[in-house]
Enzyme design. Structure first.
Site, PDB file in Angstrom:
ATOM      1  N   LYS A 167      58.145 107.684 -35.151  1.00 19.50           N
ATOM      2  CA  LYS A 167      57.650 108.437 -33.330  1.00 19.50           C
ATOM      3  C   LYS A 167      59.209 109.266 -32.952  1.00 19.50           C
ATOM      4  CE  LYS A 167      59.073 104.272 -31.561  1.00 19.50           C
ATOM      5  NZ  LYS A 167      59.944 103.606 -33.270  1.00 19.50           N
ATOM      6  N   ARG A 202      57.589  98.690 -24.911  1.00 19.55           N
ATOM      7  CA  ARG A 202      58.896  97.718 -25.762  1.00 19.55           C
ATOM      8  C   ARG A 202      58.022  95.692 -25.755  1.00 19.55           C
ATOM      9  NH1 ARG A 202      62.615 101.389 -28.376  1.00 19.55           N
ATOM     10  NH2 ARG A 202      62.914 100.707 -29.974  1.00 19.55           N
ATOM     11  N   ARG A 254      67.870 107.465 -42.065  1.00 21.88           N
ATOM     12  CA  ARG A 254      68.046 107.985 -41.111  1.00 21.88           C
ATOM     13  C   ARG A 254      69.434 108.926 -40.760  1.00 21.88           C
ATOM     14  NH1 ARG A 254      65.354 106.140 -35.918  1.00 21.88           N
ATOM     15  NH2 ARG A 254      66.511 104.379 -36.309  1.00 21.88           N
ATOM     16  N   ARG A 295      73.656 106.106 -36.713  1.00 20.32           N
ATOM     17  CA  ARG A 295      73.857 105.440 -35.709  1.00 20.32           C
ATOM     18  C   ARG A 295      74.059 104.089 -36.352  1.00 20.32           C
ATOM     19  NH1 ARG A 295      67.828 106.210 -33.036  1.00 20.32           N
ATOM     20  NH2 ARG A 295      67.803 103.715 -32.723  1.00 20.32           N
TER      21      ARG A 295
HETATM   22  P1  ADP Z   1      61.630 106.220 -35.050  1.00 17.46           P
HETATM   23  O1  ADP Z   1      61.434 107.267 -33.742  1.00 17.46           O
HETATM   24  O2  ADP Z   1      60.344 105.918 -34.991  1.00 17.46           O
HETATM   25  O3  ADP Z   1      62.113 104.912 -35.303  1.00 17.46           O
HETATM   26  P2  ADP Z   1      62.236 108.321 -36.720  1.00 17.46           P
HETATM   27  O4  ADP Z   1      61.583 109.303 -36.023  1.00 17.46           O
HETATM   28  O5  ADP Z   1      63.708 108.457 -36.118  1.00 17.46           O
HETATM   29  O6  ADP Z   1      61.950 106.842 -36.536  1.00 17.46           O
HETATM   30  O7  ADP Z   1      62.260 108.197 -37.952  1.00 17.46           O
HETATM   31  C1  ADP Z   1      63.005 107.227 -38.796  1.00 17.46           C
HETATM   32  C2  ADP Z   1      63.718 108.459 -39.716  1.00 17.46           C
HETATM   33  O8  ADP Z   1      62.366 108.362 -40.645  1.00 17.46           O
HETATM   34  C3  ADP Z   1      63.659 109.285 -39.865  1.00 17.46           C
HETATM   35  O9  ADP Z   1      65.923 109.527 -40.579  1.00 17.46           O
HETATM   36  C4  ADP Z   1      63.172 110.439 -40.306  1.00 17.46           C
HETATM   37  O10 ADP Z   1      63.778 111.334 -40.927  1.00 17.46           O
HETATM   38  C5  ADP Z   1      62.131 109.650 -41.334  1.00 17.46           C
HETATM   39  N1  ADP Z   1      60.606 110.284 -41.577  1.00 17.46           N
HETATM   40  C6  ADP Z   1      59.803 110.375 -40.263  1.00 17.46           C
HETATM   41  N2  ADP Z   1      59.359 110.366 -40.589  1.00 17.46           N
HETATM   42  C7  ADP Z   1      58.621 110.097 -41.979  1.00 17.46           C
HETATM   43  C8  ADP Z   1      58.034 110.648 -42.916  1.00 17.46           C
HETATM   44  N3  ADP Z   1      56.487 110.576 -43.179  1.00 17.46           N
HETATM   45  N4  ADP Z   1      58.314 110.184 -44.014  1.00 17.46           N
HETATM   46  C9  ADP Z   1      59.654 109.884 -45.102  1.00 17.46           C
HETATM   47  N5  ADP Z   1      60.575 109.573 -43.224  1.00 17.46           N
HETATM   48  C10 ADP Z   1      60.177 110.292 -42.527  1.00 17.46           C
HETATM   49  P1  AMP Z   2      65.092 103.749 -30.454  1.00 15.30           P
HETATM   50  O1  AMP Z   2      65.604 105.460 -30.210  1.00 15.30           O
HETATM   51  O2  AMP Z   2      63.789 103.887 -29.708  1.00 15.30           O
HETATM   52  O3  AMP Z   2      65.123 103.145 -32.018  1.00 15.30           O
HETATM   53  O4  AMP Z   2      65.725 102.453 -28.930  1.00 15.30           O
HETATM   54  C1  AMP Z   2      67.136 102.659 -29.858  1.00 15.30           C
HETATM   55  C2  AMP Z   2      68.005 101.203 -28.671  1.00 15.30           C
HETATM   56  O5  AMP Z   2      67.178 101.826 -27.657  1.00 15.30           O
HETATM   57  C3  AMP Z   2      67.042 100.056 -29.036  1.00 15.30           C
HETATM   58  O6  AMP Z   2      66.437  99.074 -30.235  1.00 15.30           O
HETATM   59  C4  AMP Z   2      66.650  98.825 -27.993  1.00 15.30           C
HETATM   60  O7  AMP Z   2      68.271  98.270 -27.845  1.00 15.30           O
HETATM   61  C5  AMP Z   2      67.071 100.427 -26.693  1.00 15.30           C
HETATM   62  N1  AMP Z   2      65.373 100.852 -25.858  1.00 15.30           N
HETATM   63  C6  AMP Z   2      65.084 101.378 -26.407  1.00 15.30           C
HETATM   64  N2  AMP Z   2      64.045 101.755 -25.367  1.00 15.30           N
HETATM   65  C7  AMP Z   2      63.923 100.123 -25.029  1.00 15.30           C
HETATM   66  C8  AMP Z   2      62.720  99.691 -24.528  1.00 15.30           C
HETATM   67  N3  AMP Z   2      61.219 100.290 -24.023  1.00 15.30           N
HETATM   68  N4  AMP Z   2      63.363  98.439 -23.575  1.00 15.30           N
HETATM   69  C9  AMP Z   2      63.773  97.734 -23.623  1.00 15.30           C
HETATM   70  N5  AMP Z   2      65.180  98.536 -25.024  1.00 15.30           N
HETATM   71  C10 AMP Z   2      65.004  99.978 -25.024  1.00 15.30           C
END
Ligand code: ADP
Ligand code: AMP
Length: 217
Positions: A13, A88, A127, A160
């Site tokens: 995302k 969420r 990540r 993270r």
């Molecule tokens: P989210 O915001 O949904 O938690 P991220 O955008 O942070 O996910 O992506 C999670 C991990 O996957 C990151 O390390 C990113 O670099 C990697 N990633 C994102 N898109 C792809 C893809 N299409 N193929 C492989 N790795 C990806």
């Molecule tokens: P993210 O960066 O989207 O993976 O979010 C990291 C963490 O932040 C999640 O696992 C939750 O603990 C908190 N968080 C982010 N967005 C929300 C949401 N919309 N509602 C509740 N908790 C959230």
């Protein structure tokens, strides 16, 4: 363009939001980023959110809805926005509907990024995030040229706290229990589009743009 991105943790995302927000010239609003910035700045909100985040649980709805309400009221969100990580839960989605109905600016589309569980575990485990500019990398799939250093700004990369194995497992359970029902919620509202989010990042971006262009605005 008012868009929500939904998908499991690690679905990409944040990665896609960055490109889509640039493409459409709208702000990317990530509740996770807002919480992390508050934790770094040691604010009251950050202190409240940290325990939930480190445990892989969701921050309570009332807190989360309030920060999104404040963010959407800012001037730059008037022409559109891309929400990444919010809503969420169904109560958050209902609160968002109500906020946007009051402003007479309903959502145009909810884009679901579909990735299977084994792939999201691989993505989350590798990540790495830049401590300076927040850019997201991956140790295998999106490697910086110098390990541990951001290519874009030279900042140090970190893993993270919630990307450790036990927390990843809990976050995926929480996604299934509390967030996955939103797919049905928005499908029923007629504004859901889903794209397969595996393959190269730029391919996924192209699929996302095609889905977004399918909507009459
Ligand atoms: P989210 O915001 O949904 O938690 P991220 O955008 O942070 O996910 O992506 C999670 C991990 O996957 C990151 O390390 C990113 O670099 C990697 N990633 C994102 N898109 C792809 C893809 N299409 N193929 C492989 N790795 C990806
Ligand atoms: P993210 O960066 O989207 O993976 O979010 C990291 C963490 O932040 C999640 O696992 C939750 O603990 C908190 N968080 C982010 N967005 C929300 C949401 N919309 N509602 C509740 N908790 C959230």
């Amino acid at each position: 363009m008012r868009v929500v991105l939904v998908g499991a943790p690690g679905a990409g995302k944040g990665t896609q939001a960055k490109f889509l927000a640039e493409h459409y010239d709208i702000p990317q609003i990530s509740t996770g980023d807002i919480f992390r910035a508050n934790i770094a700045a040691k604010t009251e909100l950050g202190t409240q959110a940290k325990g939930y985040m480190d445990a892989g649980e969701l921050v309570p709805d009332d807190l989360t809805i309030e920060i999104v309400g404040d963010r959407l009221a800012k001037r730059d969100a008037a022409a559109g926005f891309l929400l990444d990580g919010f809503p969420r839960t169904v109560p958050q989605a209902e609160a968002l509907d109500e906020m946007l109905a009051n402003l007479e600016t309903p959502l145009d589309l909810v884009l679901e990024l579909q990735v299977d569980e084994a792939e999201v575990v691989r993505r989350l485990s590798g990540r790495r995030t830049c401590r300076n500019c927040g850019l997201v990398w991956h140790v295998e799939f999106d490697r910086p040229s110098k390990p541990g250093v951001c290519d874009s700004c030279g900042g140090m990369l970190f893993q993270r706290d919630d990307d450790l194995p036990d927390t990843i497992r809990r976050r995926l359970e929480v996604y299934e229990e509390q967030t996955a029902p939103l797919v049905g919620y928005y499908d029923k509202a007629g504004i859901l589009r889903s794209v397969v989010a595996t393959g190269p990042v730029d391919e996924v971006t192209k699929r996302a743009i095609t889905a977004l262009e399918s909507v009459q605005r």
